[in-house]
Design a protein around this motif. Structure first.
Motif, PDB file in Angstrom:
ATOM      1  N   ILE A 270       5.414 -18.271  28.393  1.00 39.84           N
ATOM      2  CA  ILE A 270       6.365 -19.005  29.244  1.00 39.84           C
ATOM      3  C   ILE A 270       6.023 -20.496  29.255  1.00 39.84           C
ATOM      4  O   ILE A 270       6.873 -21.355  29.039  1.00 39.84           O
ATOM      5  N   MET A 323       2.190 -22.713  36.817  1.00 44.83           N
ATOM      6  CA  MET A 323       3.244 -21.783  36.380  1.00 44.83           C
ATOM      7  C   MET A 323       4.575 -22.151  37.020  1.00 44.83           C
ATOM      8  O   MET A 323       5.604 -22.264  36.351  1.00 44.83           O
ATOM      9  N   ILE A 324       4.538 -22.315  38.365  1.00 45.55           N
ATOM     10  CA  ILE A 324       5.768 -22.611  39.099  1.00 45.55           C
ATOM     11  C   ILE A 324       6.354 -23.935  38.620  1.00 45.55           C
ATOM     12  O   ILE A 324       7.553 -24.050  38.369  1.00 45.55           O
ATOM     13  N   LEU A 327       8.128 -23.456  35.352  1.00 39.69           N
ATOM     14  CA  LEU A 327       9.382 -22.719  35.472  1.00 39.69           C
ATOM     15  C   LEU A 327      10.479 -23.610  36.042  1.00 39.69           C
ATOM     16  O   LEU A 327      11.632 -23.542  35.629  1.00 39.69           O
ATOM     17  N   PRO A 331      11.655 -25.532  31.785  1.00 41.93           N
ATOM     18  CA  PRO A 331      11.832 -24.139  31.352  1.00 41.93           C
ATOM     19  C   PRO A 331      11.595 -23.970  29.848  1.00 41.93           C
ATOM     20  O   PRO A 331      11.300 -22.875  29.396  1.00 41.93           O
ATOM     21  N   GLY A 333       9.194 -25.240  28.335  1.00 41.73           N
ATOM     22  CA  GLY A 333       7.758 -25.183  28.142  1.00 41.73           C
ATOM     23  C   GLY A 333       7.193 -26.373  27.392  1.00 41.73           C
ATOM     24  O   GLY A 333       7.845 -27.391  27.202  1.00 41.73           O
TER      25      GLY A 333
END
Lengths: 360, 258
Positions: A270, A323-324, A327, A331, A333
């Motif tokens: 991700i 991570m948050i 995201l 998105p 990455g």
């Protein structure tokens, strides 16, 4: 598969085979050569600690690439990745310990374990999708860990299985530098296998299945067959990574393969950027090095001694925050950031937003 | 002998009868238009032929029974289709979409693909050439490397048509290929359809709402209404059939009663 157009003036392709070729222009060949030289130079410059980090990144790259193939391209979510690495590591550990099998037996045996596990745990994917599939792959993780734990206690290796370093012509591979090159070769081979699959029929079938299963089926793609194929290839690659892990660490224990490791692998693809092999590599590097970076940062603070107990918690928490942030803010990455940088320099000194879809 | 035969096809979803005893046959090289008001069951007929829905009855491709086969096998036997809403792979380029449509014709195995053996390279080049011929037929040259999601709607419809063509089918099912196209794009589409009909001798079943296009192009028309056949025959006869007019326009007596 994403192929940026060759960035060279006066370069014209005259054959369809030219367009399939991996390296098309002199610029591409040169940059690959330079990159390869840098990779070869690393073990001669790095300290033993840095070399260990590089080896960890290479190991994680194999796992991340195989998960990217399965999740990022074929669209099948898996939370059993740590279980698969454990399966490969335990196959190697048990064979080496019980029958003293050399590496040229344990590596193929681990790959075979991966094939079998891939077939079994690919089966739910024929009926389940999305979150439900993810939960069913969780079962894989717990079953493998349970079996590994049983083996450890029954045979009295309650702290773990020691695995001797493999020997070539009677010489044990003990040197960290040699391991770096072994892992580098395996990681490069995994990358090449992924690229090749993605630029041919199977890769297109996976992406079609990812986009819309009914349509893929109506175009003549055996959806069930290709889903199983994705699981089989991905898990055998992962099990090979597990086997290498066992040899590299010289030690296999179930504690090393907790659920957090599965989550880390999902995080790699991700954070790296879904649907990109480069993303898998960047993600593997980022997630592997992240805890060390946090630790190094904390050491810069005053009164480090008082914080020693908190490093672990800070690590987990900041991993979650990162991570948050990815995201929400990026998105696409790390690979999205990488492409934006590329576009910036490609257009420099002009400042112009790339067209929608052109950057993908 | 007919290329594709549908006999007594019925389809039910629970208590809802979608298709009721539909029968028709398409001759080799024939262009059969399948028409009917919204909800008549036209797309359901296609879904039954291509194996996505499982109805009751009989569907044959020449001598091969298609009933009960999974969709990918039916496609492999040479029945290709387009979708009403395109259903293209937006992230992939036009070329990749067409090569995906050609999946059933490419014969490389995954082991050879992993190593990208010379045989795989040759196959990729060969099928690229085949796909380029199709790109040439439908005038998509300037878009071949563009991601399909970024193309204008009219072009996307043509890509959908080309993707079905890439399978080199013997029977082509076109599900409203002209919906949403403007006059000029429709004329292009009509030209492509006539071209594959005459040059490739392809058998085509065509769902369409543009009566002018049908009257001009179709060899025969089959009309459905509420899942039943209400007329079949030459365009001129069918489009003047009182039953067909009633189905499309309604009648004063019925509306007074209902």
């Amino acid at each position: 598969m994403f192929r940026p157009l060759p960035r060279a003036s006066g370069y014209f392709r005259t054959d369809y085979a030219d367009e399939i070729a991996l390296l098309q222009t002199r610029g591409e060949r040169m940059s690959l050569a330079v990159f390869a030289l840098v990779l070869v130079a690393v073990p001669f410059i790095a300290s033993p600690f840095q070399l260990d980090l590089a080896c960890q990144v290479l190991l994680a790259s194999i796992g991340a690439l195989s998960l990217m193939l399965l999740t990022g391209y074929a669209g099948q979510i898996s939370l059993g990745h740590a279980g698969l690495i454990a399966a490969g590591a335990f196959t190697t550990g048990i064979l080496a310990r019980e029958i003293n099998a050399p590496f040229w037996v344990t590596l193929p045996a681990s790959a075979l374990t991966g094939v079998v596990l891939g077939l079994i745990f690919g089966l739910p994917s024929l009926r389940l999708r999305g979150l439900y599939l993810a939960v069913s792959t969780l079962a894989l993780h717990f079953i493998v860990i349970y079996l590994g734990g049983e083996y450890e206690t029954k045979r009295g290796f309650s702290t773990g299985i020691m695995v001797e370093k493999p020997k070539i012509a009677g010489v044990a591979l003990n040197d960290g530098r040699i391991w770096y090159f072994i892992l580098l070769v395996f990681a490069a081979a995994s990358l090449l296998i992924c690229i090749n699959l993605l630029r041919s029929r199977s890769g297109r079938a996976w992406r079609a299945i990812h986009a819309k299963e009914t349509v893929a089926e109506a175009l003549g793609i055996s959806v069930a067959g290709y889903k199983l194929l994705a699981f089989v290839i991905s898990s055998s690659m992962t099990c090979v990574a597990g086997s290498l892990f066992a040899y590299y660490r010289g030690f296999v224990s179930i504690e090393a393969f907790d659920l957090f490791l599965s989550i880390q692998y999902v995080a790699m693809i991700i954070i790296g950027g879904m649907g990109s092999l480069l993303g898998a590599l960047l993600g593997a590097m980022f997630v592997t090095l992240f805890p060390y970076a946090i630790e190094a940062l904390l050491k810069l603070l005053p009164n480090v001694q008082n914080l020693a107990g908190d490093i672990f918690a800070v690590n987990y928490a900041s991993f979650g925050v990162v991570m948050i942030l990815f995201l929400v803010l990026e998105p696409l990455g790390l690979v999205g950031i990488w492409r934006r940088i590329q576009n910036y320099f490609l257009l420099w000194p002009f400042k112009q937003k790339p067209l929608a879809g052109a950057g993908k | 002998m007919a290329d594709l035969t549908v006999e007594n096809l019925s389809l039910r979803f629970g208590g809802l009868t979608v298709l009721n005893d539909v029968s028709f046959a398409v001759e080799p090289g024939e262009l059969l238009a399948l028409i009917g008001p919204n909800g008549a069951g036209k797309t359901s007929v296609f879904n039954c032929i291509s194996g996505i829905y499982c109805g009751v009855g009989n569907i044959r491709l020449r001598n091969t029974n298609l009933m009960g086969r999974p969709p990918h096998e039916i496609a492999r036997l040479g029945v290709a289709r387009t979708f009403q809403h395109g259903e293209l792979f937006g992230d992939m380029s036009v070329l990749e979409n067409l090569l995906t449509g050609r999946h059933a014709r490419i014969r490389t195995n995954p082991i050879a693909e992993m190593l990208f053996l010379p045989s795989v390279r040759r196959a990729e080049v060969m099928h690229r050439q085949a796909v380029e011929r199709i790109i040439d037929v439908v005038d998509l040259e300037r878009y071949r490397h563009a991601p399909v999601g970024a193309l204008p709607f009219g072009v996307q419809k043509i890509v959908g048509f080309a993707r079905a063509l890439a399978l080199e089918p013997s029977v082509m099912l076109l599900d409203e290929p002209s919906a949403g196209l403007n006059r000029e794009e429709r004329e292009d589409l009509a030209r492509f359809i006539l071209r594959i009909k005459h040059e490739l001798k392809m058998t085509i079943i065509w769902i369409e709402h543009d009566m002018q296009m049908i009257a001009d192009l179709a060899d025969r028309i089959h009309v459905l209404d509420y899942g039943r056949t209400i007329a079949e025959g030459a365009p001129d006869d069918v489009l003047n059939d009182p039953n067909v007019l009633t189905a499309y326009l309604g009648t004063t007596t019925e509306s007074a009663g209902g």
